[in-house]
Design a protein around this motif. Sequence first.
Motif, PDB file in Angstrom:
ATOM      1  N   THR A  15       0.836  -1.202   0.000  1.00  0.00           N
ATOM      2  CA  THR A  15       0.000   0.000   0.000  1.00  0.00           C
ATOM      3  C   THR A  15       0.870   1.250   0.000  1.00  0.00           C
ATOM      4  OG1 THR A  15      -1.867  -1.083   1.100  1.00  0.00           O
ATOM      5  CG2 THR A  15      -1.723   1.304   1.306  1.00  0.00           C
ATOM      6  N   LYS A  16       1.906   1.254   0.831  1.00  0.00           N
ATOM      7  CA  LYS A  16       2.800   2.416   0.887  1.00  0.00           C
ATOM      8  C   LYS A  16       3.621   2.572  -0.395  1.00  0.00           C
ATOM      9  CE  LYS A  16       3.264   2.203   5.921  1.00  0.00           C
ATOM     10  NZ  LYS A  16       4.195   1.949   7.059  1.00  0.00           N
ATOM     11  N   ALA A  17       3.990   1.452  -1.016  1.00  0.00           N
ATOM     12  CA  ALA A  17       4.914   1.512  -2.151  1.00  0.00           C
ATOM     13  C   ALA A  17       4.232   1.803  -3.484  1.00  0.00           C
ATOM     14  CB  ALA A  17       5.695   0.201  -2.252  1.00  0.00           C
ATOM     15  N   ILE A  18       3.022   1.286  -3.705  1.00  0.00           N
ATOM     16  CA  ILE A  18       2.454   1.378  -5.058  1.00  0.00           C
ATOM     17  C   ILE A  18       1.086   2.040  -5.134  1.00  0.00           C
ATOM     18  CG2 ILE A  18       3.733  -0.696  -5.730  1.00  0.00           C
ATOM     19  CD1 ILE A  18       1.045  -2.205  -5.744  1.00  0.00           C
ATOM     20  N   LYS A  19       0.441   2.354  -4.025  1.00  0.00           N
ATOM     21  CA  LYS A  19      -0.881   2.968  -4.094  1.00  0.00           C
ATOM     22  C   LYS A  19      -0.824   4.274  -4.884  1.00  0.00           C
ATOM     23  CE  LYS A  19      -4.774   4.544  -1.281  1.00  0.00           C
ATOM     24  NZ  LYS A  19      -5.290   4.773   0.106  1.00  0.00           N
ATOM     25  N   ARG A  50      -3.055  -3.627 -17.607  1.00  0.00           N
ATOM     26  CA  ARG A  50      -2.396  -2.419 -18.116  1.00  0.00           C
ATOM     27  C   ARG A  50      -3.334  -1.216 -18.003  1.00  0.00           C
ATOM     28  NH1 ARG A  50      -1.636  -3.961 -22.921  1.00  0.00           N
ATOM     29  NH2 ARG A  50       0.203  -5.219 -22.441  1.00  0.00           N
ATOM     30  N   GLY A  51      -2.816  -0.114 -17.493  1.00  0.00           N
ATOM     31  CA  GLY A  51      -3.598   1.103 -17.339  1.00  0.00           C
ATOM     32  C   GLY A  51      -4.336   1.211 -16.024  1.00  0.00           C
ATOM     33  N   LYS A  52      -4.324   0.158 -15.219  1.00  0.00           N
ATOM     34  CA  LYS A  52      -5.018   0.179 -13.933  1.00  0.00           C
ATOM     35  C   LYS A  52      -4.162   0.891 -12.884  1.00  0.00           C
ATOM     36  CE  LYS A  52      -8.397  -2.434 -15.463  1.00  0.00           C
ATOM     37  NZ  LYS A  52      -9.779  -1.894 -15.655  1.00  0.00           N
ATOM     38  N   THR A  53      -4.849   1.577 -11.976  1.00  0.00           N
ATOM     39  CA  THR A  53      -4.172   2.281 -10.886  1.00  0.00           C
ATOM     40  C   THR A  53      -4.322   1.485  -9.592  1.00  0.00           C
ATOM     41  OG1 THR A  53      -4.525   4.446 -11.908  1.00  0.00           O
ATOM     42  CG2 THR A  53      -4.074   4.410  -9.528  1.00  0.00           C
ATOM     43  N   GLU A  65      -3.614  -9.316  -1.467  1.00  0.00           N
ATOM     44  CA  GLU A  65      -4.435  -8.889  -2.603  1.00  0.00           C
ATOM     45  C   GLU A  65      -4.274  -7.393  -2.863  1.00  0.00           C
ATOM     46  OE1 GLU A  65      -8.473 -10.553  -3.384  1.00  0.00           O
ATOM     47  OE2 GLU A  65      -9.091  -8.494  -2.930  1.00  0.00           O
ATOM     48  N   ILE A  66      -4.014  -7.051  -4.130  1.00  0.00           N
ATOM     49  CA  ILE A  66      -3.870  -5.662  -4.545  1.00  0.00           C
ATOM     50  C   ILE A  66      -5.148  -5.237  -5.272  1.00  0.00           C
ATOM     51  CG2 ILE A  66      -2.534  -4.012  -5.902  1.00  0.00           C
ATOM     52  CD1 ILE A  66      -0.173  -5.972  -5.744  1.00  0.00           C
ATOM     53  N   GLU A  67      -5.703  -4.115  -4.867  1.00  0.00           N
ATOM     54  CA  GLU A  67      -6.874  -3.547  -5.533  1.00  0.00           C
ATOM     55  C   GLU A  67      -6.394  -2.752  -6.751  1.00  0.00           C
ATOM     56  OE1 GLU A  67      -9.117   0.185  -4.128  1.00  0.00           O
ATOM     57  OE2 GLU A  67     -10.165  -1.493  -3.184  1.00  0.00           O
ATOM     58  N   LEU A  68      -6.923  -3.097  -7.924  1.00  0.00           N
ATOM     59  CA  LEU A  68      -6.559  -2.417  -9.165  1.00  0.00           C
ATOM     60  C   LEU A  68      -7.842  -2.003  -9.886  1.00  0.00           C
ATOM     61  CD1 LEU A  68      -3.756  -4.916 -10.259  1.00  0.00           C
ATOM     62  CD2 LEU A  68      -3.382  -2.560  -9.497  1.00  0.00           C
ATOM     63  N   GLU A  69      -8.460  -0.954  -9.368  1.00  0.00           N
ATOM     64  CA  GLU A  69      -9.756  -0.489  -9.871  1.00  0.00           C
ATOM     65  C   GLU A  69     -10.765  -1.636  -9.829  1.00  0.00           C
ATOM     66  OE1 GLU A  69      -9.285   1.681 -13.562  1.00  0.00           O
ATOM     67  OE2 GLU A  69      -7.515   2.727 -12.796  1.00  0.00           O
ATOM     68  N   ALA A 118      -5.045 -12.868 -11.330  1.00  0.00           N
ATOM     69  CA  ALA A 118      -5.702 -11.621 -11.702  1.00  0.00           C
ATOM     70  C   ALA A 118      -7.151 -11.939 -12.061  1.00  0.00           C
ATOM     71  CB  ALA A 118      -4.989 -10.977 -12.889  1.00  0.00           C
ATOM     72  N   PHE A 119      -8.083 -11.188 -11.478  1.00  0.00           N
ATOM     73  CA  PHE A 119      -9.498 -11.464 -11.727  1.00  0.00           C
ATOM     74  C   PHE A 119     -10.319 -10.210 -11.428  1.00  0.00           C
ATOM     75  CE2 PHE A 119      -8.240 -12.651  -7.462  1.00  0.00           C
ATOM     76  CZ  PHE A 119      -9.179 -12.045  -6.651  1.00  0.00           C
ATOM     77  N   ARG A 120     -11.505 -10.164 -11.985  1.00  0.00           N
ATOM     78  CA  ARG A 120     -12.402  -9.044 -11.705  1.00  0.00           C
ATOM     79  C   ARG A 120     -12.953  -9.185 -10.287  1.00  0.00           C
ATOM     80  NH1 ARG A 120     -12.720  -5.867 -15.807  1.00  0.00           N
ATOM     81  NH2 ARG A 120     -12.395  -6.677 -17.920  1.00  0.00           N
ATOM     82  N   ALA A 121     -13.092  -8.072  -9.608  1.00  0.00           N
ATOM     83  CA  ALA A 121     -13.563  -8.075  -8.227  1.00  0.00           C
ATOM     84  C   ALA A 121     -14.870  -8.844  -8.097  1.00  0.00           C
ATOM     85  CB  ALA A 121     -13.753  -6.642  -7.734  1.00  0.00           C
ATOM     86  N   GLY A 122     -14.904  -9.753  -7.129  1.00  0.00           N
ATOM     87  CA  GLY A 122     -16.113 -10.509  -6.857  1.00  0.00           C
ATOM     88  C   GLY A 122     -16.305 -11.759  -7.677  1.00  0.00           C
TER      89      GLY A 122
END
Length: 275
Positions: A15-19, A50-53, A65-69, A118-122
């Motif tokens: 979270t600190k490094a890539i958010k 690609r392109g996700k924040t 788990e990393i949240e990517l939009e 990698a998967f869509r949330a939910g």
Amino acid sequence: MIELPESVTLANQLTKAIKGKRIERVIAGKSPHRFAFFAGEPEHYGVLLRGKTAGESRSYGGHVEIELEDMRLDFNDGVNLRFLAPGQAEPKRHQLYLAFDDGSALVGSVQMYGALSAFRAGTNDNPYYLAAREKASPLEDGFDVDYFRSLLHSVDRKKISAKAFLATEQRIPGLGNGVLQDILWTARIHPKKKAGDFSGQETAELYMAIKNVLRDMAEKGGRDTEKDLYGNPGGYRTILSKNNAAMVCPECGGGIKKEAYLGGSIYYCPACQKM
């Protein structure tokens, strides 16, 4: 291996490094590995990510788990995660490489086995992932005495050993063979002792050991047998592990034994952890 203390540490560091950083380049499956598992085909990860924040990173049991939009990127088991500052070279071998818009990068590589999903949330219906998300964590208030007793009452205590009870069937996600050793030593319980033979005092000691040892490990940045996001060993000094070169019990001064049991190594003090 990523167990609960390491997942907590990695999630906080991520979270600190890539958010707030945007992914500009994705390389997945560069170095073939028989036991590196992806959700779907790794060649599709570029389109998905690609392109996700990056948002918050979270710990669920032994999962990070990393949240990517609208996407999620989940790591578990033997995935080594490393953050590379701008200018640091891409390693020659890896299973996943994410380059961010500021020149930094995140690298995932697998040792024995591990999943990089990698998967869509939910949409992740993997039972191990769902168990890690849904079950109470020993680091939370929900993991109370009544909850622990319910876990004990859910098994055949005459047949199941202390190790099998704690570290199999995802009863306590994130509690694996690695953190198990110091928990049982702290509770003075032999790994092979049947749960049905626990005294009332031993049951209470085991519950407190699970809560206290895991909290201590997490607060100190994981175990000294594992590495964090920057390649540094954790600050918790393991008592029963390969790092105890002397193989001496710090309580009684006797020798520590190591043997194979239930698909992995166990360490114990025969004097302090009697059957």
